[in-house]
Design a protein around this motif. Sequence first.
Motif, short mmCIF file in Angstrom:
data_model
loop_
_atom_site.label_atom_id
_atom_site.label_comp_id
_atom_site.label_asym_id
_atom_site.label_seq_id
_atom_site.Cartn_x
_atom_site.Cartn_y
_atom_site.Cartn_z
N GLY A 109 0.85 -1.19 0.00
CA GLY A 109 0.00 0.00 0.00
C GLY A 109 0.89 1.23 0.00
N ASP A 110 0.41 2.33 -0.60
CA ASP A 110 1.20 3.57 -0.66
C ASP A 110 0.24 4.74 -0.85
OD1 ASP A 110 3.24 5.42 -0.92
OD2 ASP A 110 3.92 4.71 -2.89
N SER A 111 0.24 5.66 0.12
CA SER A 111 -0.65 6.83 0.02
C SER A 111 -0.05 7.95 0.86
CB SER A 111 -2.05 6.47 0.51
OG SER A 111 -2.92 7.58 0.45
N GLY A 172 5.00 9.25 -9.76
CA GLY A 172 4.22 8.10 -9.34
C GLY A 172 4.77 6.84 -10.01
N HIS A 173 4.10 5.71 -9.75
CA HIS A 173 4.71 4.43 -10.14
C HIS A 173 3.69 3.30 -10.13
CE1 HIS A 173 4.47 3.71 -5.77
NE2 HIS A 173 4.77 5.00 -5.68
N GLY A 174 4.04 2.23 -10.84
CA GLY A 174 3.29 1.00 -10.70
C GLY A 174 3.49 0.46 -9.29
N MET A 179 6.81 -2.11 -4.01
CA MET A 179 6.22 -0.77 -3.84
C MET A 179 6.41 0.06 -5.12
SD MET A 179 6.53 1.88 -0.71
CE MET A 179 8.27 2.17 -0.84
N HIS A 180 7.55 -0.11 -5.78
CA HIS A 180 7.81 0.65 -7.00
C HIS A 180 7.99 -0.31 -8.17
CE1 HIS A 180 9.29 3.69 -3.92
NE2 HIS A 180 8.24 4.24 -4.48
N GLU A 181 6.98 -0.33 -9.04
CA GLU A 181 7.04 -1.16 -10.26
C GLU A 181 6.92 -0.24 -11.46
OE1 GLU A 181 3.89 -4.11 -10.08
OE2 GLU A 181 4.80 -5.16 -8.40
N ILE A 203 -1.49 1.53 -10.18
CA ILE A 203 -0.48 2.59 -10.10
C ILE A 203 -0.76 3.51 -8.91
CG2 ILE A 203 0.16 2.68 -12.55
CD1 ILE A 203 -1.86 4.92 -12.97
N ALA A 204 0.32 4.11 -8.42
CA ALA A 204 0.21 5.17 -7.42
C ALA A 204 0.38 6.49 -8.17
CB ALA A 204 1.29 5.02 -6.36
N ILE A 205 -0.60 7.38 -8.02
CA ILE A 205 -0.54 8.71 -8.63
C ILE A 205 -0.27 9.68 -7.50
CG2 ILE A 205 -1.79 10.44 -9.99
CD1 ILE A 205 -3.48 8.20 -11.17
N GLU A 206 0.76 10.54 -7.64
CA GLU A 206 1.15 11.35 -6.50
C GLU A 206 1.69 12.72 -6.87
OE1 GLU A 206 4.49 9.74 -4.23
OE2 GLU A 206 4.58 8.03 -5.56
N PRO A 207 0.79 13.68 -7.17
CA PRO A 207 1.26 15.03 -7.46
C PRO A 207 2.02 15.66 -6.29
CG PRO A 207 -1.15 14.95 -7.30
CD PRO A 207 -0.66 13.55 -7.31
N PHE A 236 -0.14 14.76 -2.38
CA PHE A 236 -1.27 13.84 -2.14
C PHE A 236 -1.08 12.63 -3.05
CE2 PHE A 236 -2.96 17.83 -0.61
CZ PHE A 236 -3.75 17.47 0.47
N GLU A 237 -1.37 11.45 -2.51
CA GLU A 237 -1.14 10.22 -3.28
C GLU A 237 -2.25 9.20 -3.01
OE1 GLU A 237 2.32 8.00 -1.99
OE2 GLU A 237 2.41 6.89 -3.88
N HIS A 238 -2.77 8.63 -4.10
CA HIS A 238 -3.67 7.48 -4.01
C HIS A 238 -3.07 6.34 -4.83
CE1 HIS A 238 -7.21 8.53 -1.80
NE2 HIS A 238 -7.66 9.45 -2.63
MG MG Z 1 4.42 6.37 -4.07
#
Ligand code: MG
Length: 264
Positions: A109-111, A172-174, A179-181, A203-207, A236-238
């Motif tokens: 998980g990553d947020s 951001g990343h897969g 955690m980082h793909e 994916i994690a999107i994180e502006p 912020f990241e989801h």
């Molecule tokens: Mg992240």
Amino acid sequence: MLYLKTEEEIELLRKANLLVSSTLAEIAKIIRPGVTTKELDNLAEQFIRDHKAVPTFKGYPNPYGSPFPASICTSVNQVVVHGIPDDTILQDGDIVSVDCGTLIDGFCGDSCYTFCVGEVKEETKKLLKATKESLYKAIEQALPGRRIGDIGYAVQHHCEKQGYGVVREFVGHGIGKEMHEDPQVPNYGTRGTGKQLRNGLCIAIEPMITLGSPKLRMLDDRWTVETCDGRCAAHFEHTIAIHKGKADILSTFEQIEEIEGHLY
Ligand code: MG
Ligand code: MG
């Protein structure tokens, strides 16, 4: 290589991400002037381990220095990412981005959420609002057939038209068992370019957005990254899954926003 997830794997990712969201909500309950960032870290680590999960940030390797020493990143005011929890006492008017990662049942998980400490300036609240909005605008683009550049464009366009800076160096990343793909998911881009999005992609999107210039510098600890001009940054990241033809947000800010009472 893109690793597309099955429905079962997406549910495991959801479990890991909901634990991150609950951890951030626990932190939301105690954030106030006078609390140290180390206290936030202690709470997060205990909460994650109580749920039989592992804080993925702790011990995360750094090719340029020591592994990350804590379970969350606490990035205060001008710090953009990777702030290390310590004896820093949060002050009225500060903002702090708390980034959190977990591993449970083999999935990550990553947020991240940027919190207000006490009463913050109006211009800072506007930065937080714009950054969070840009995250949701990016998620709207995360549909099968669209491209990575559509996501980046959505963030960049929303933030730059309001005069904010868009960080280029961190993206951001897969996400899945690691955690980082692949793929990288930049917060800038051109519509219709880049890898095509497909069902099963998570994916994690994180502006990461700055009030002033997005020019960055790294501190001597080889982790902390801050703005060169000393002005604030928001993050912020989801984590999302693209499946069944749409974007399914696996983390949630719902509990945090209830506690915060929708400050902005
Ligand atoms: Mg992240
Ligand atoms: Mg993160």
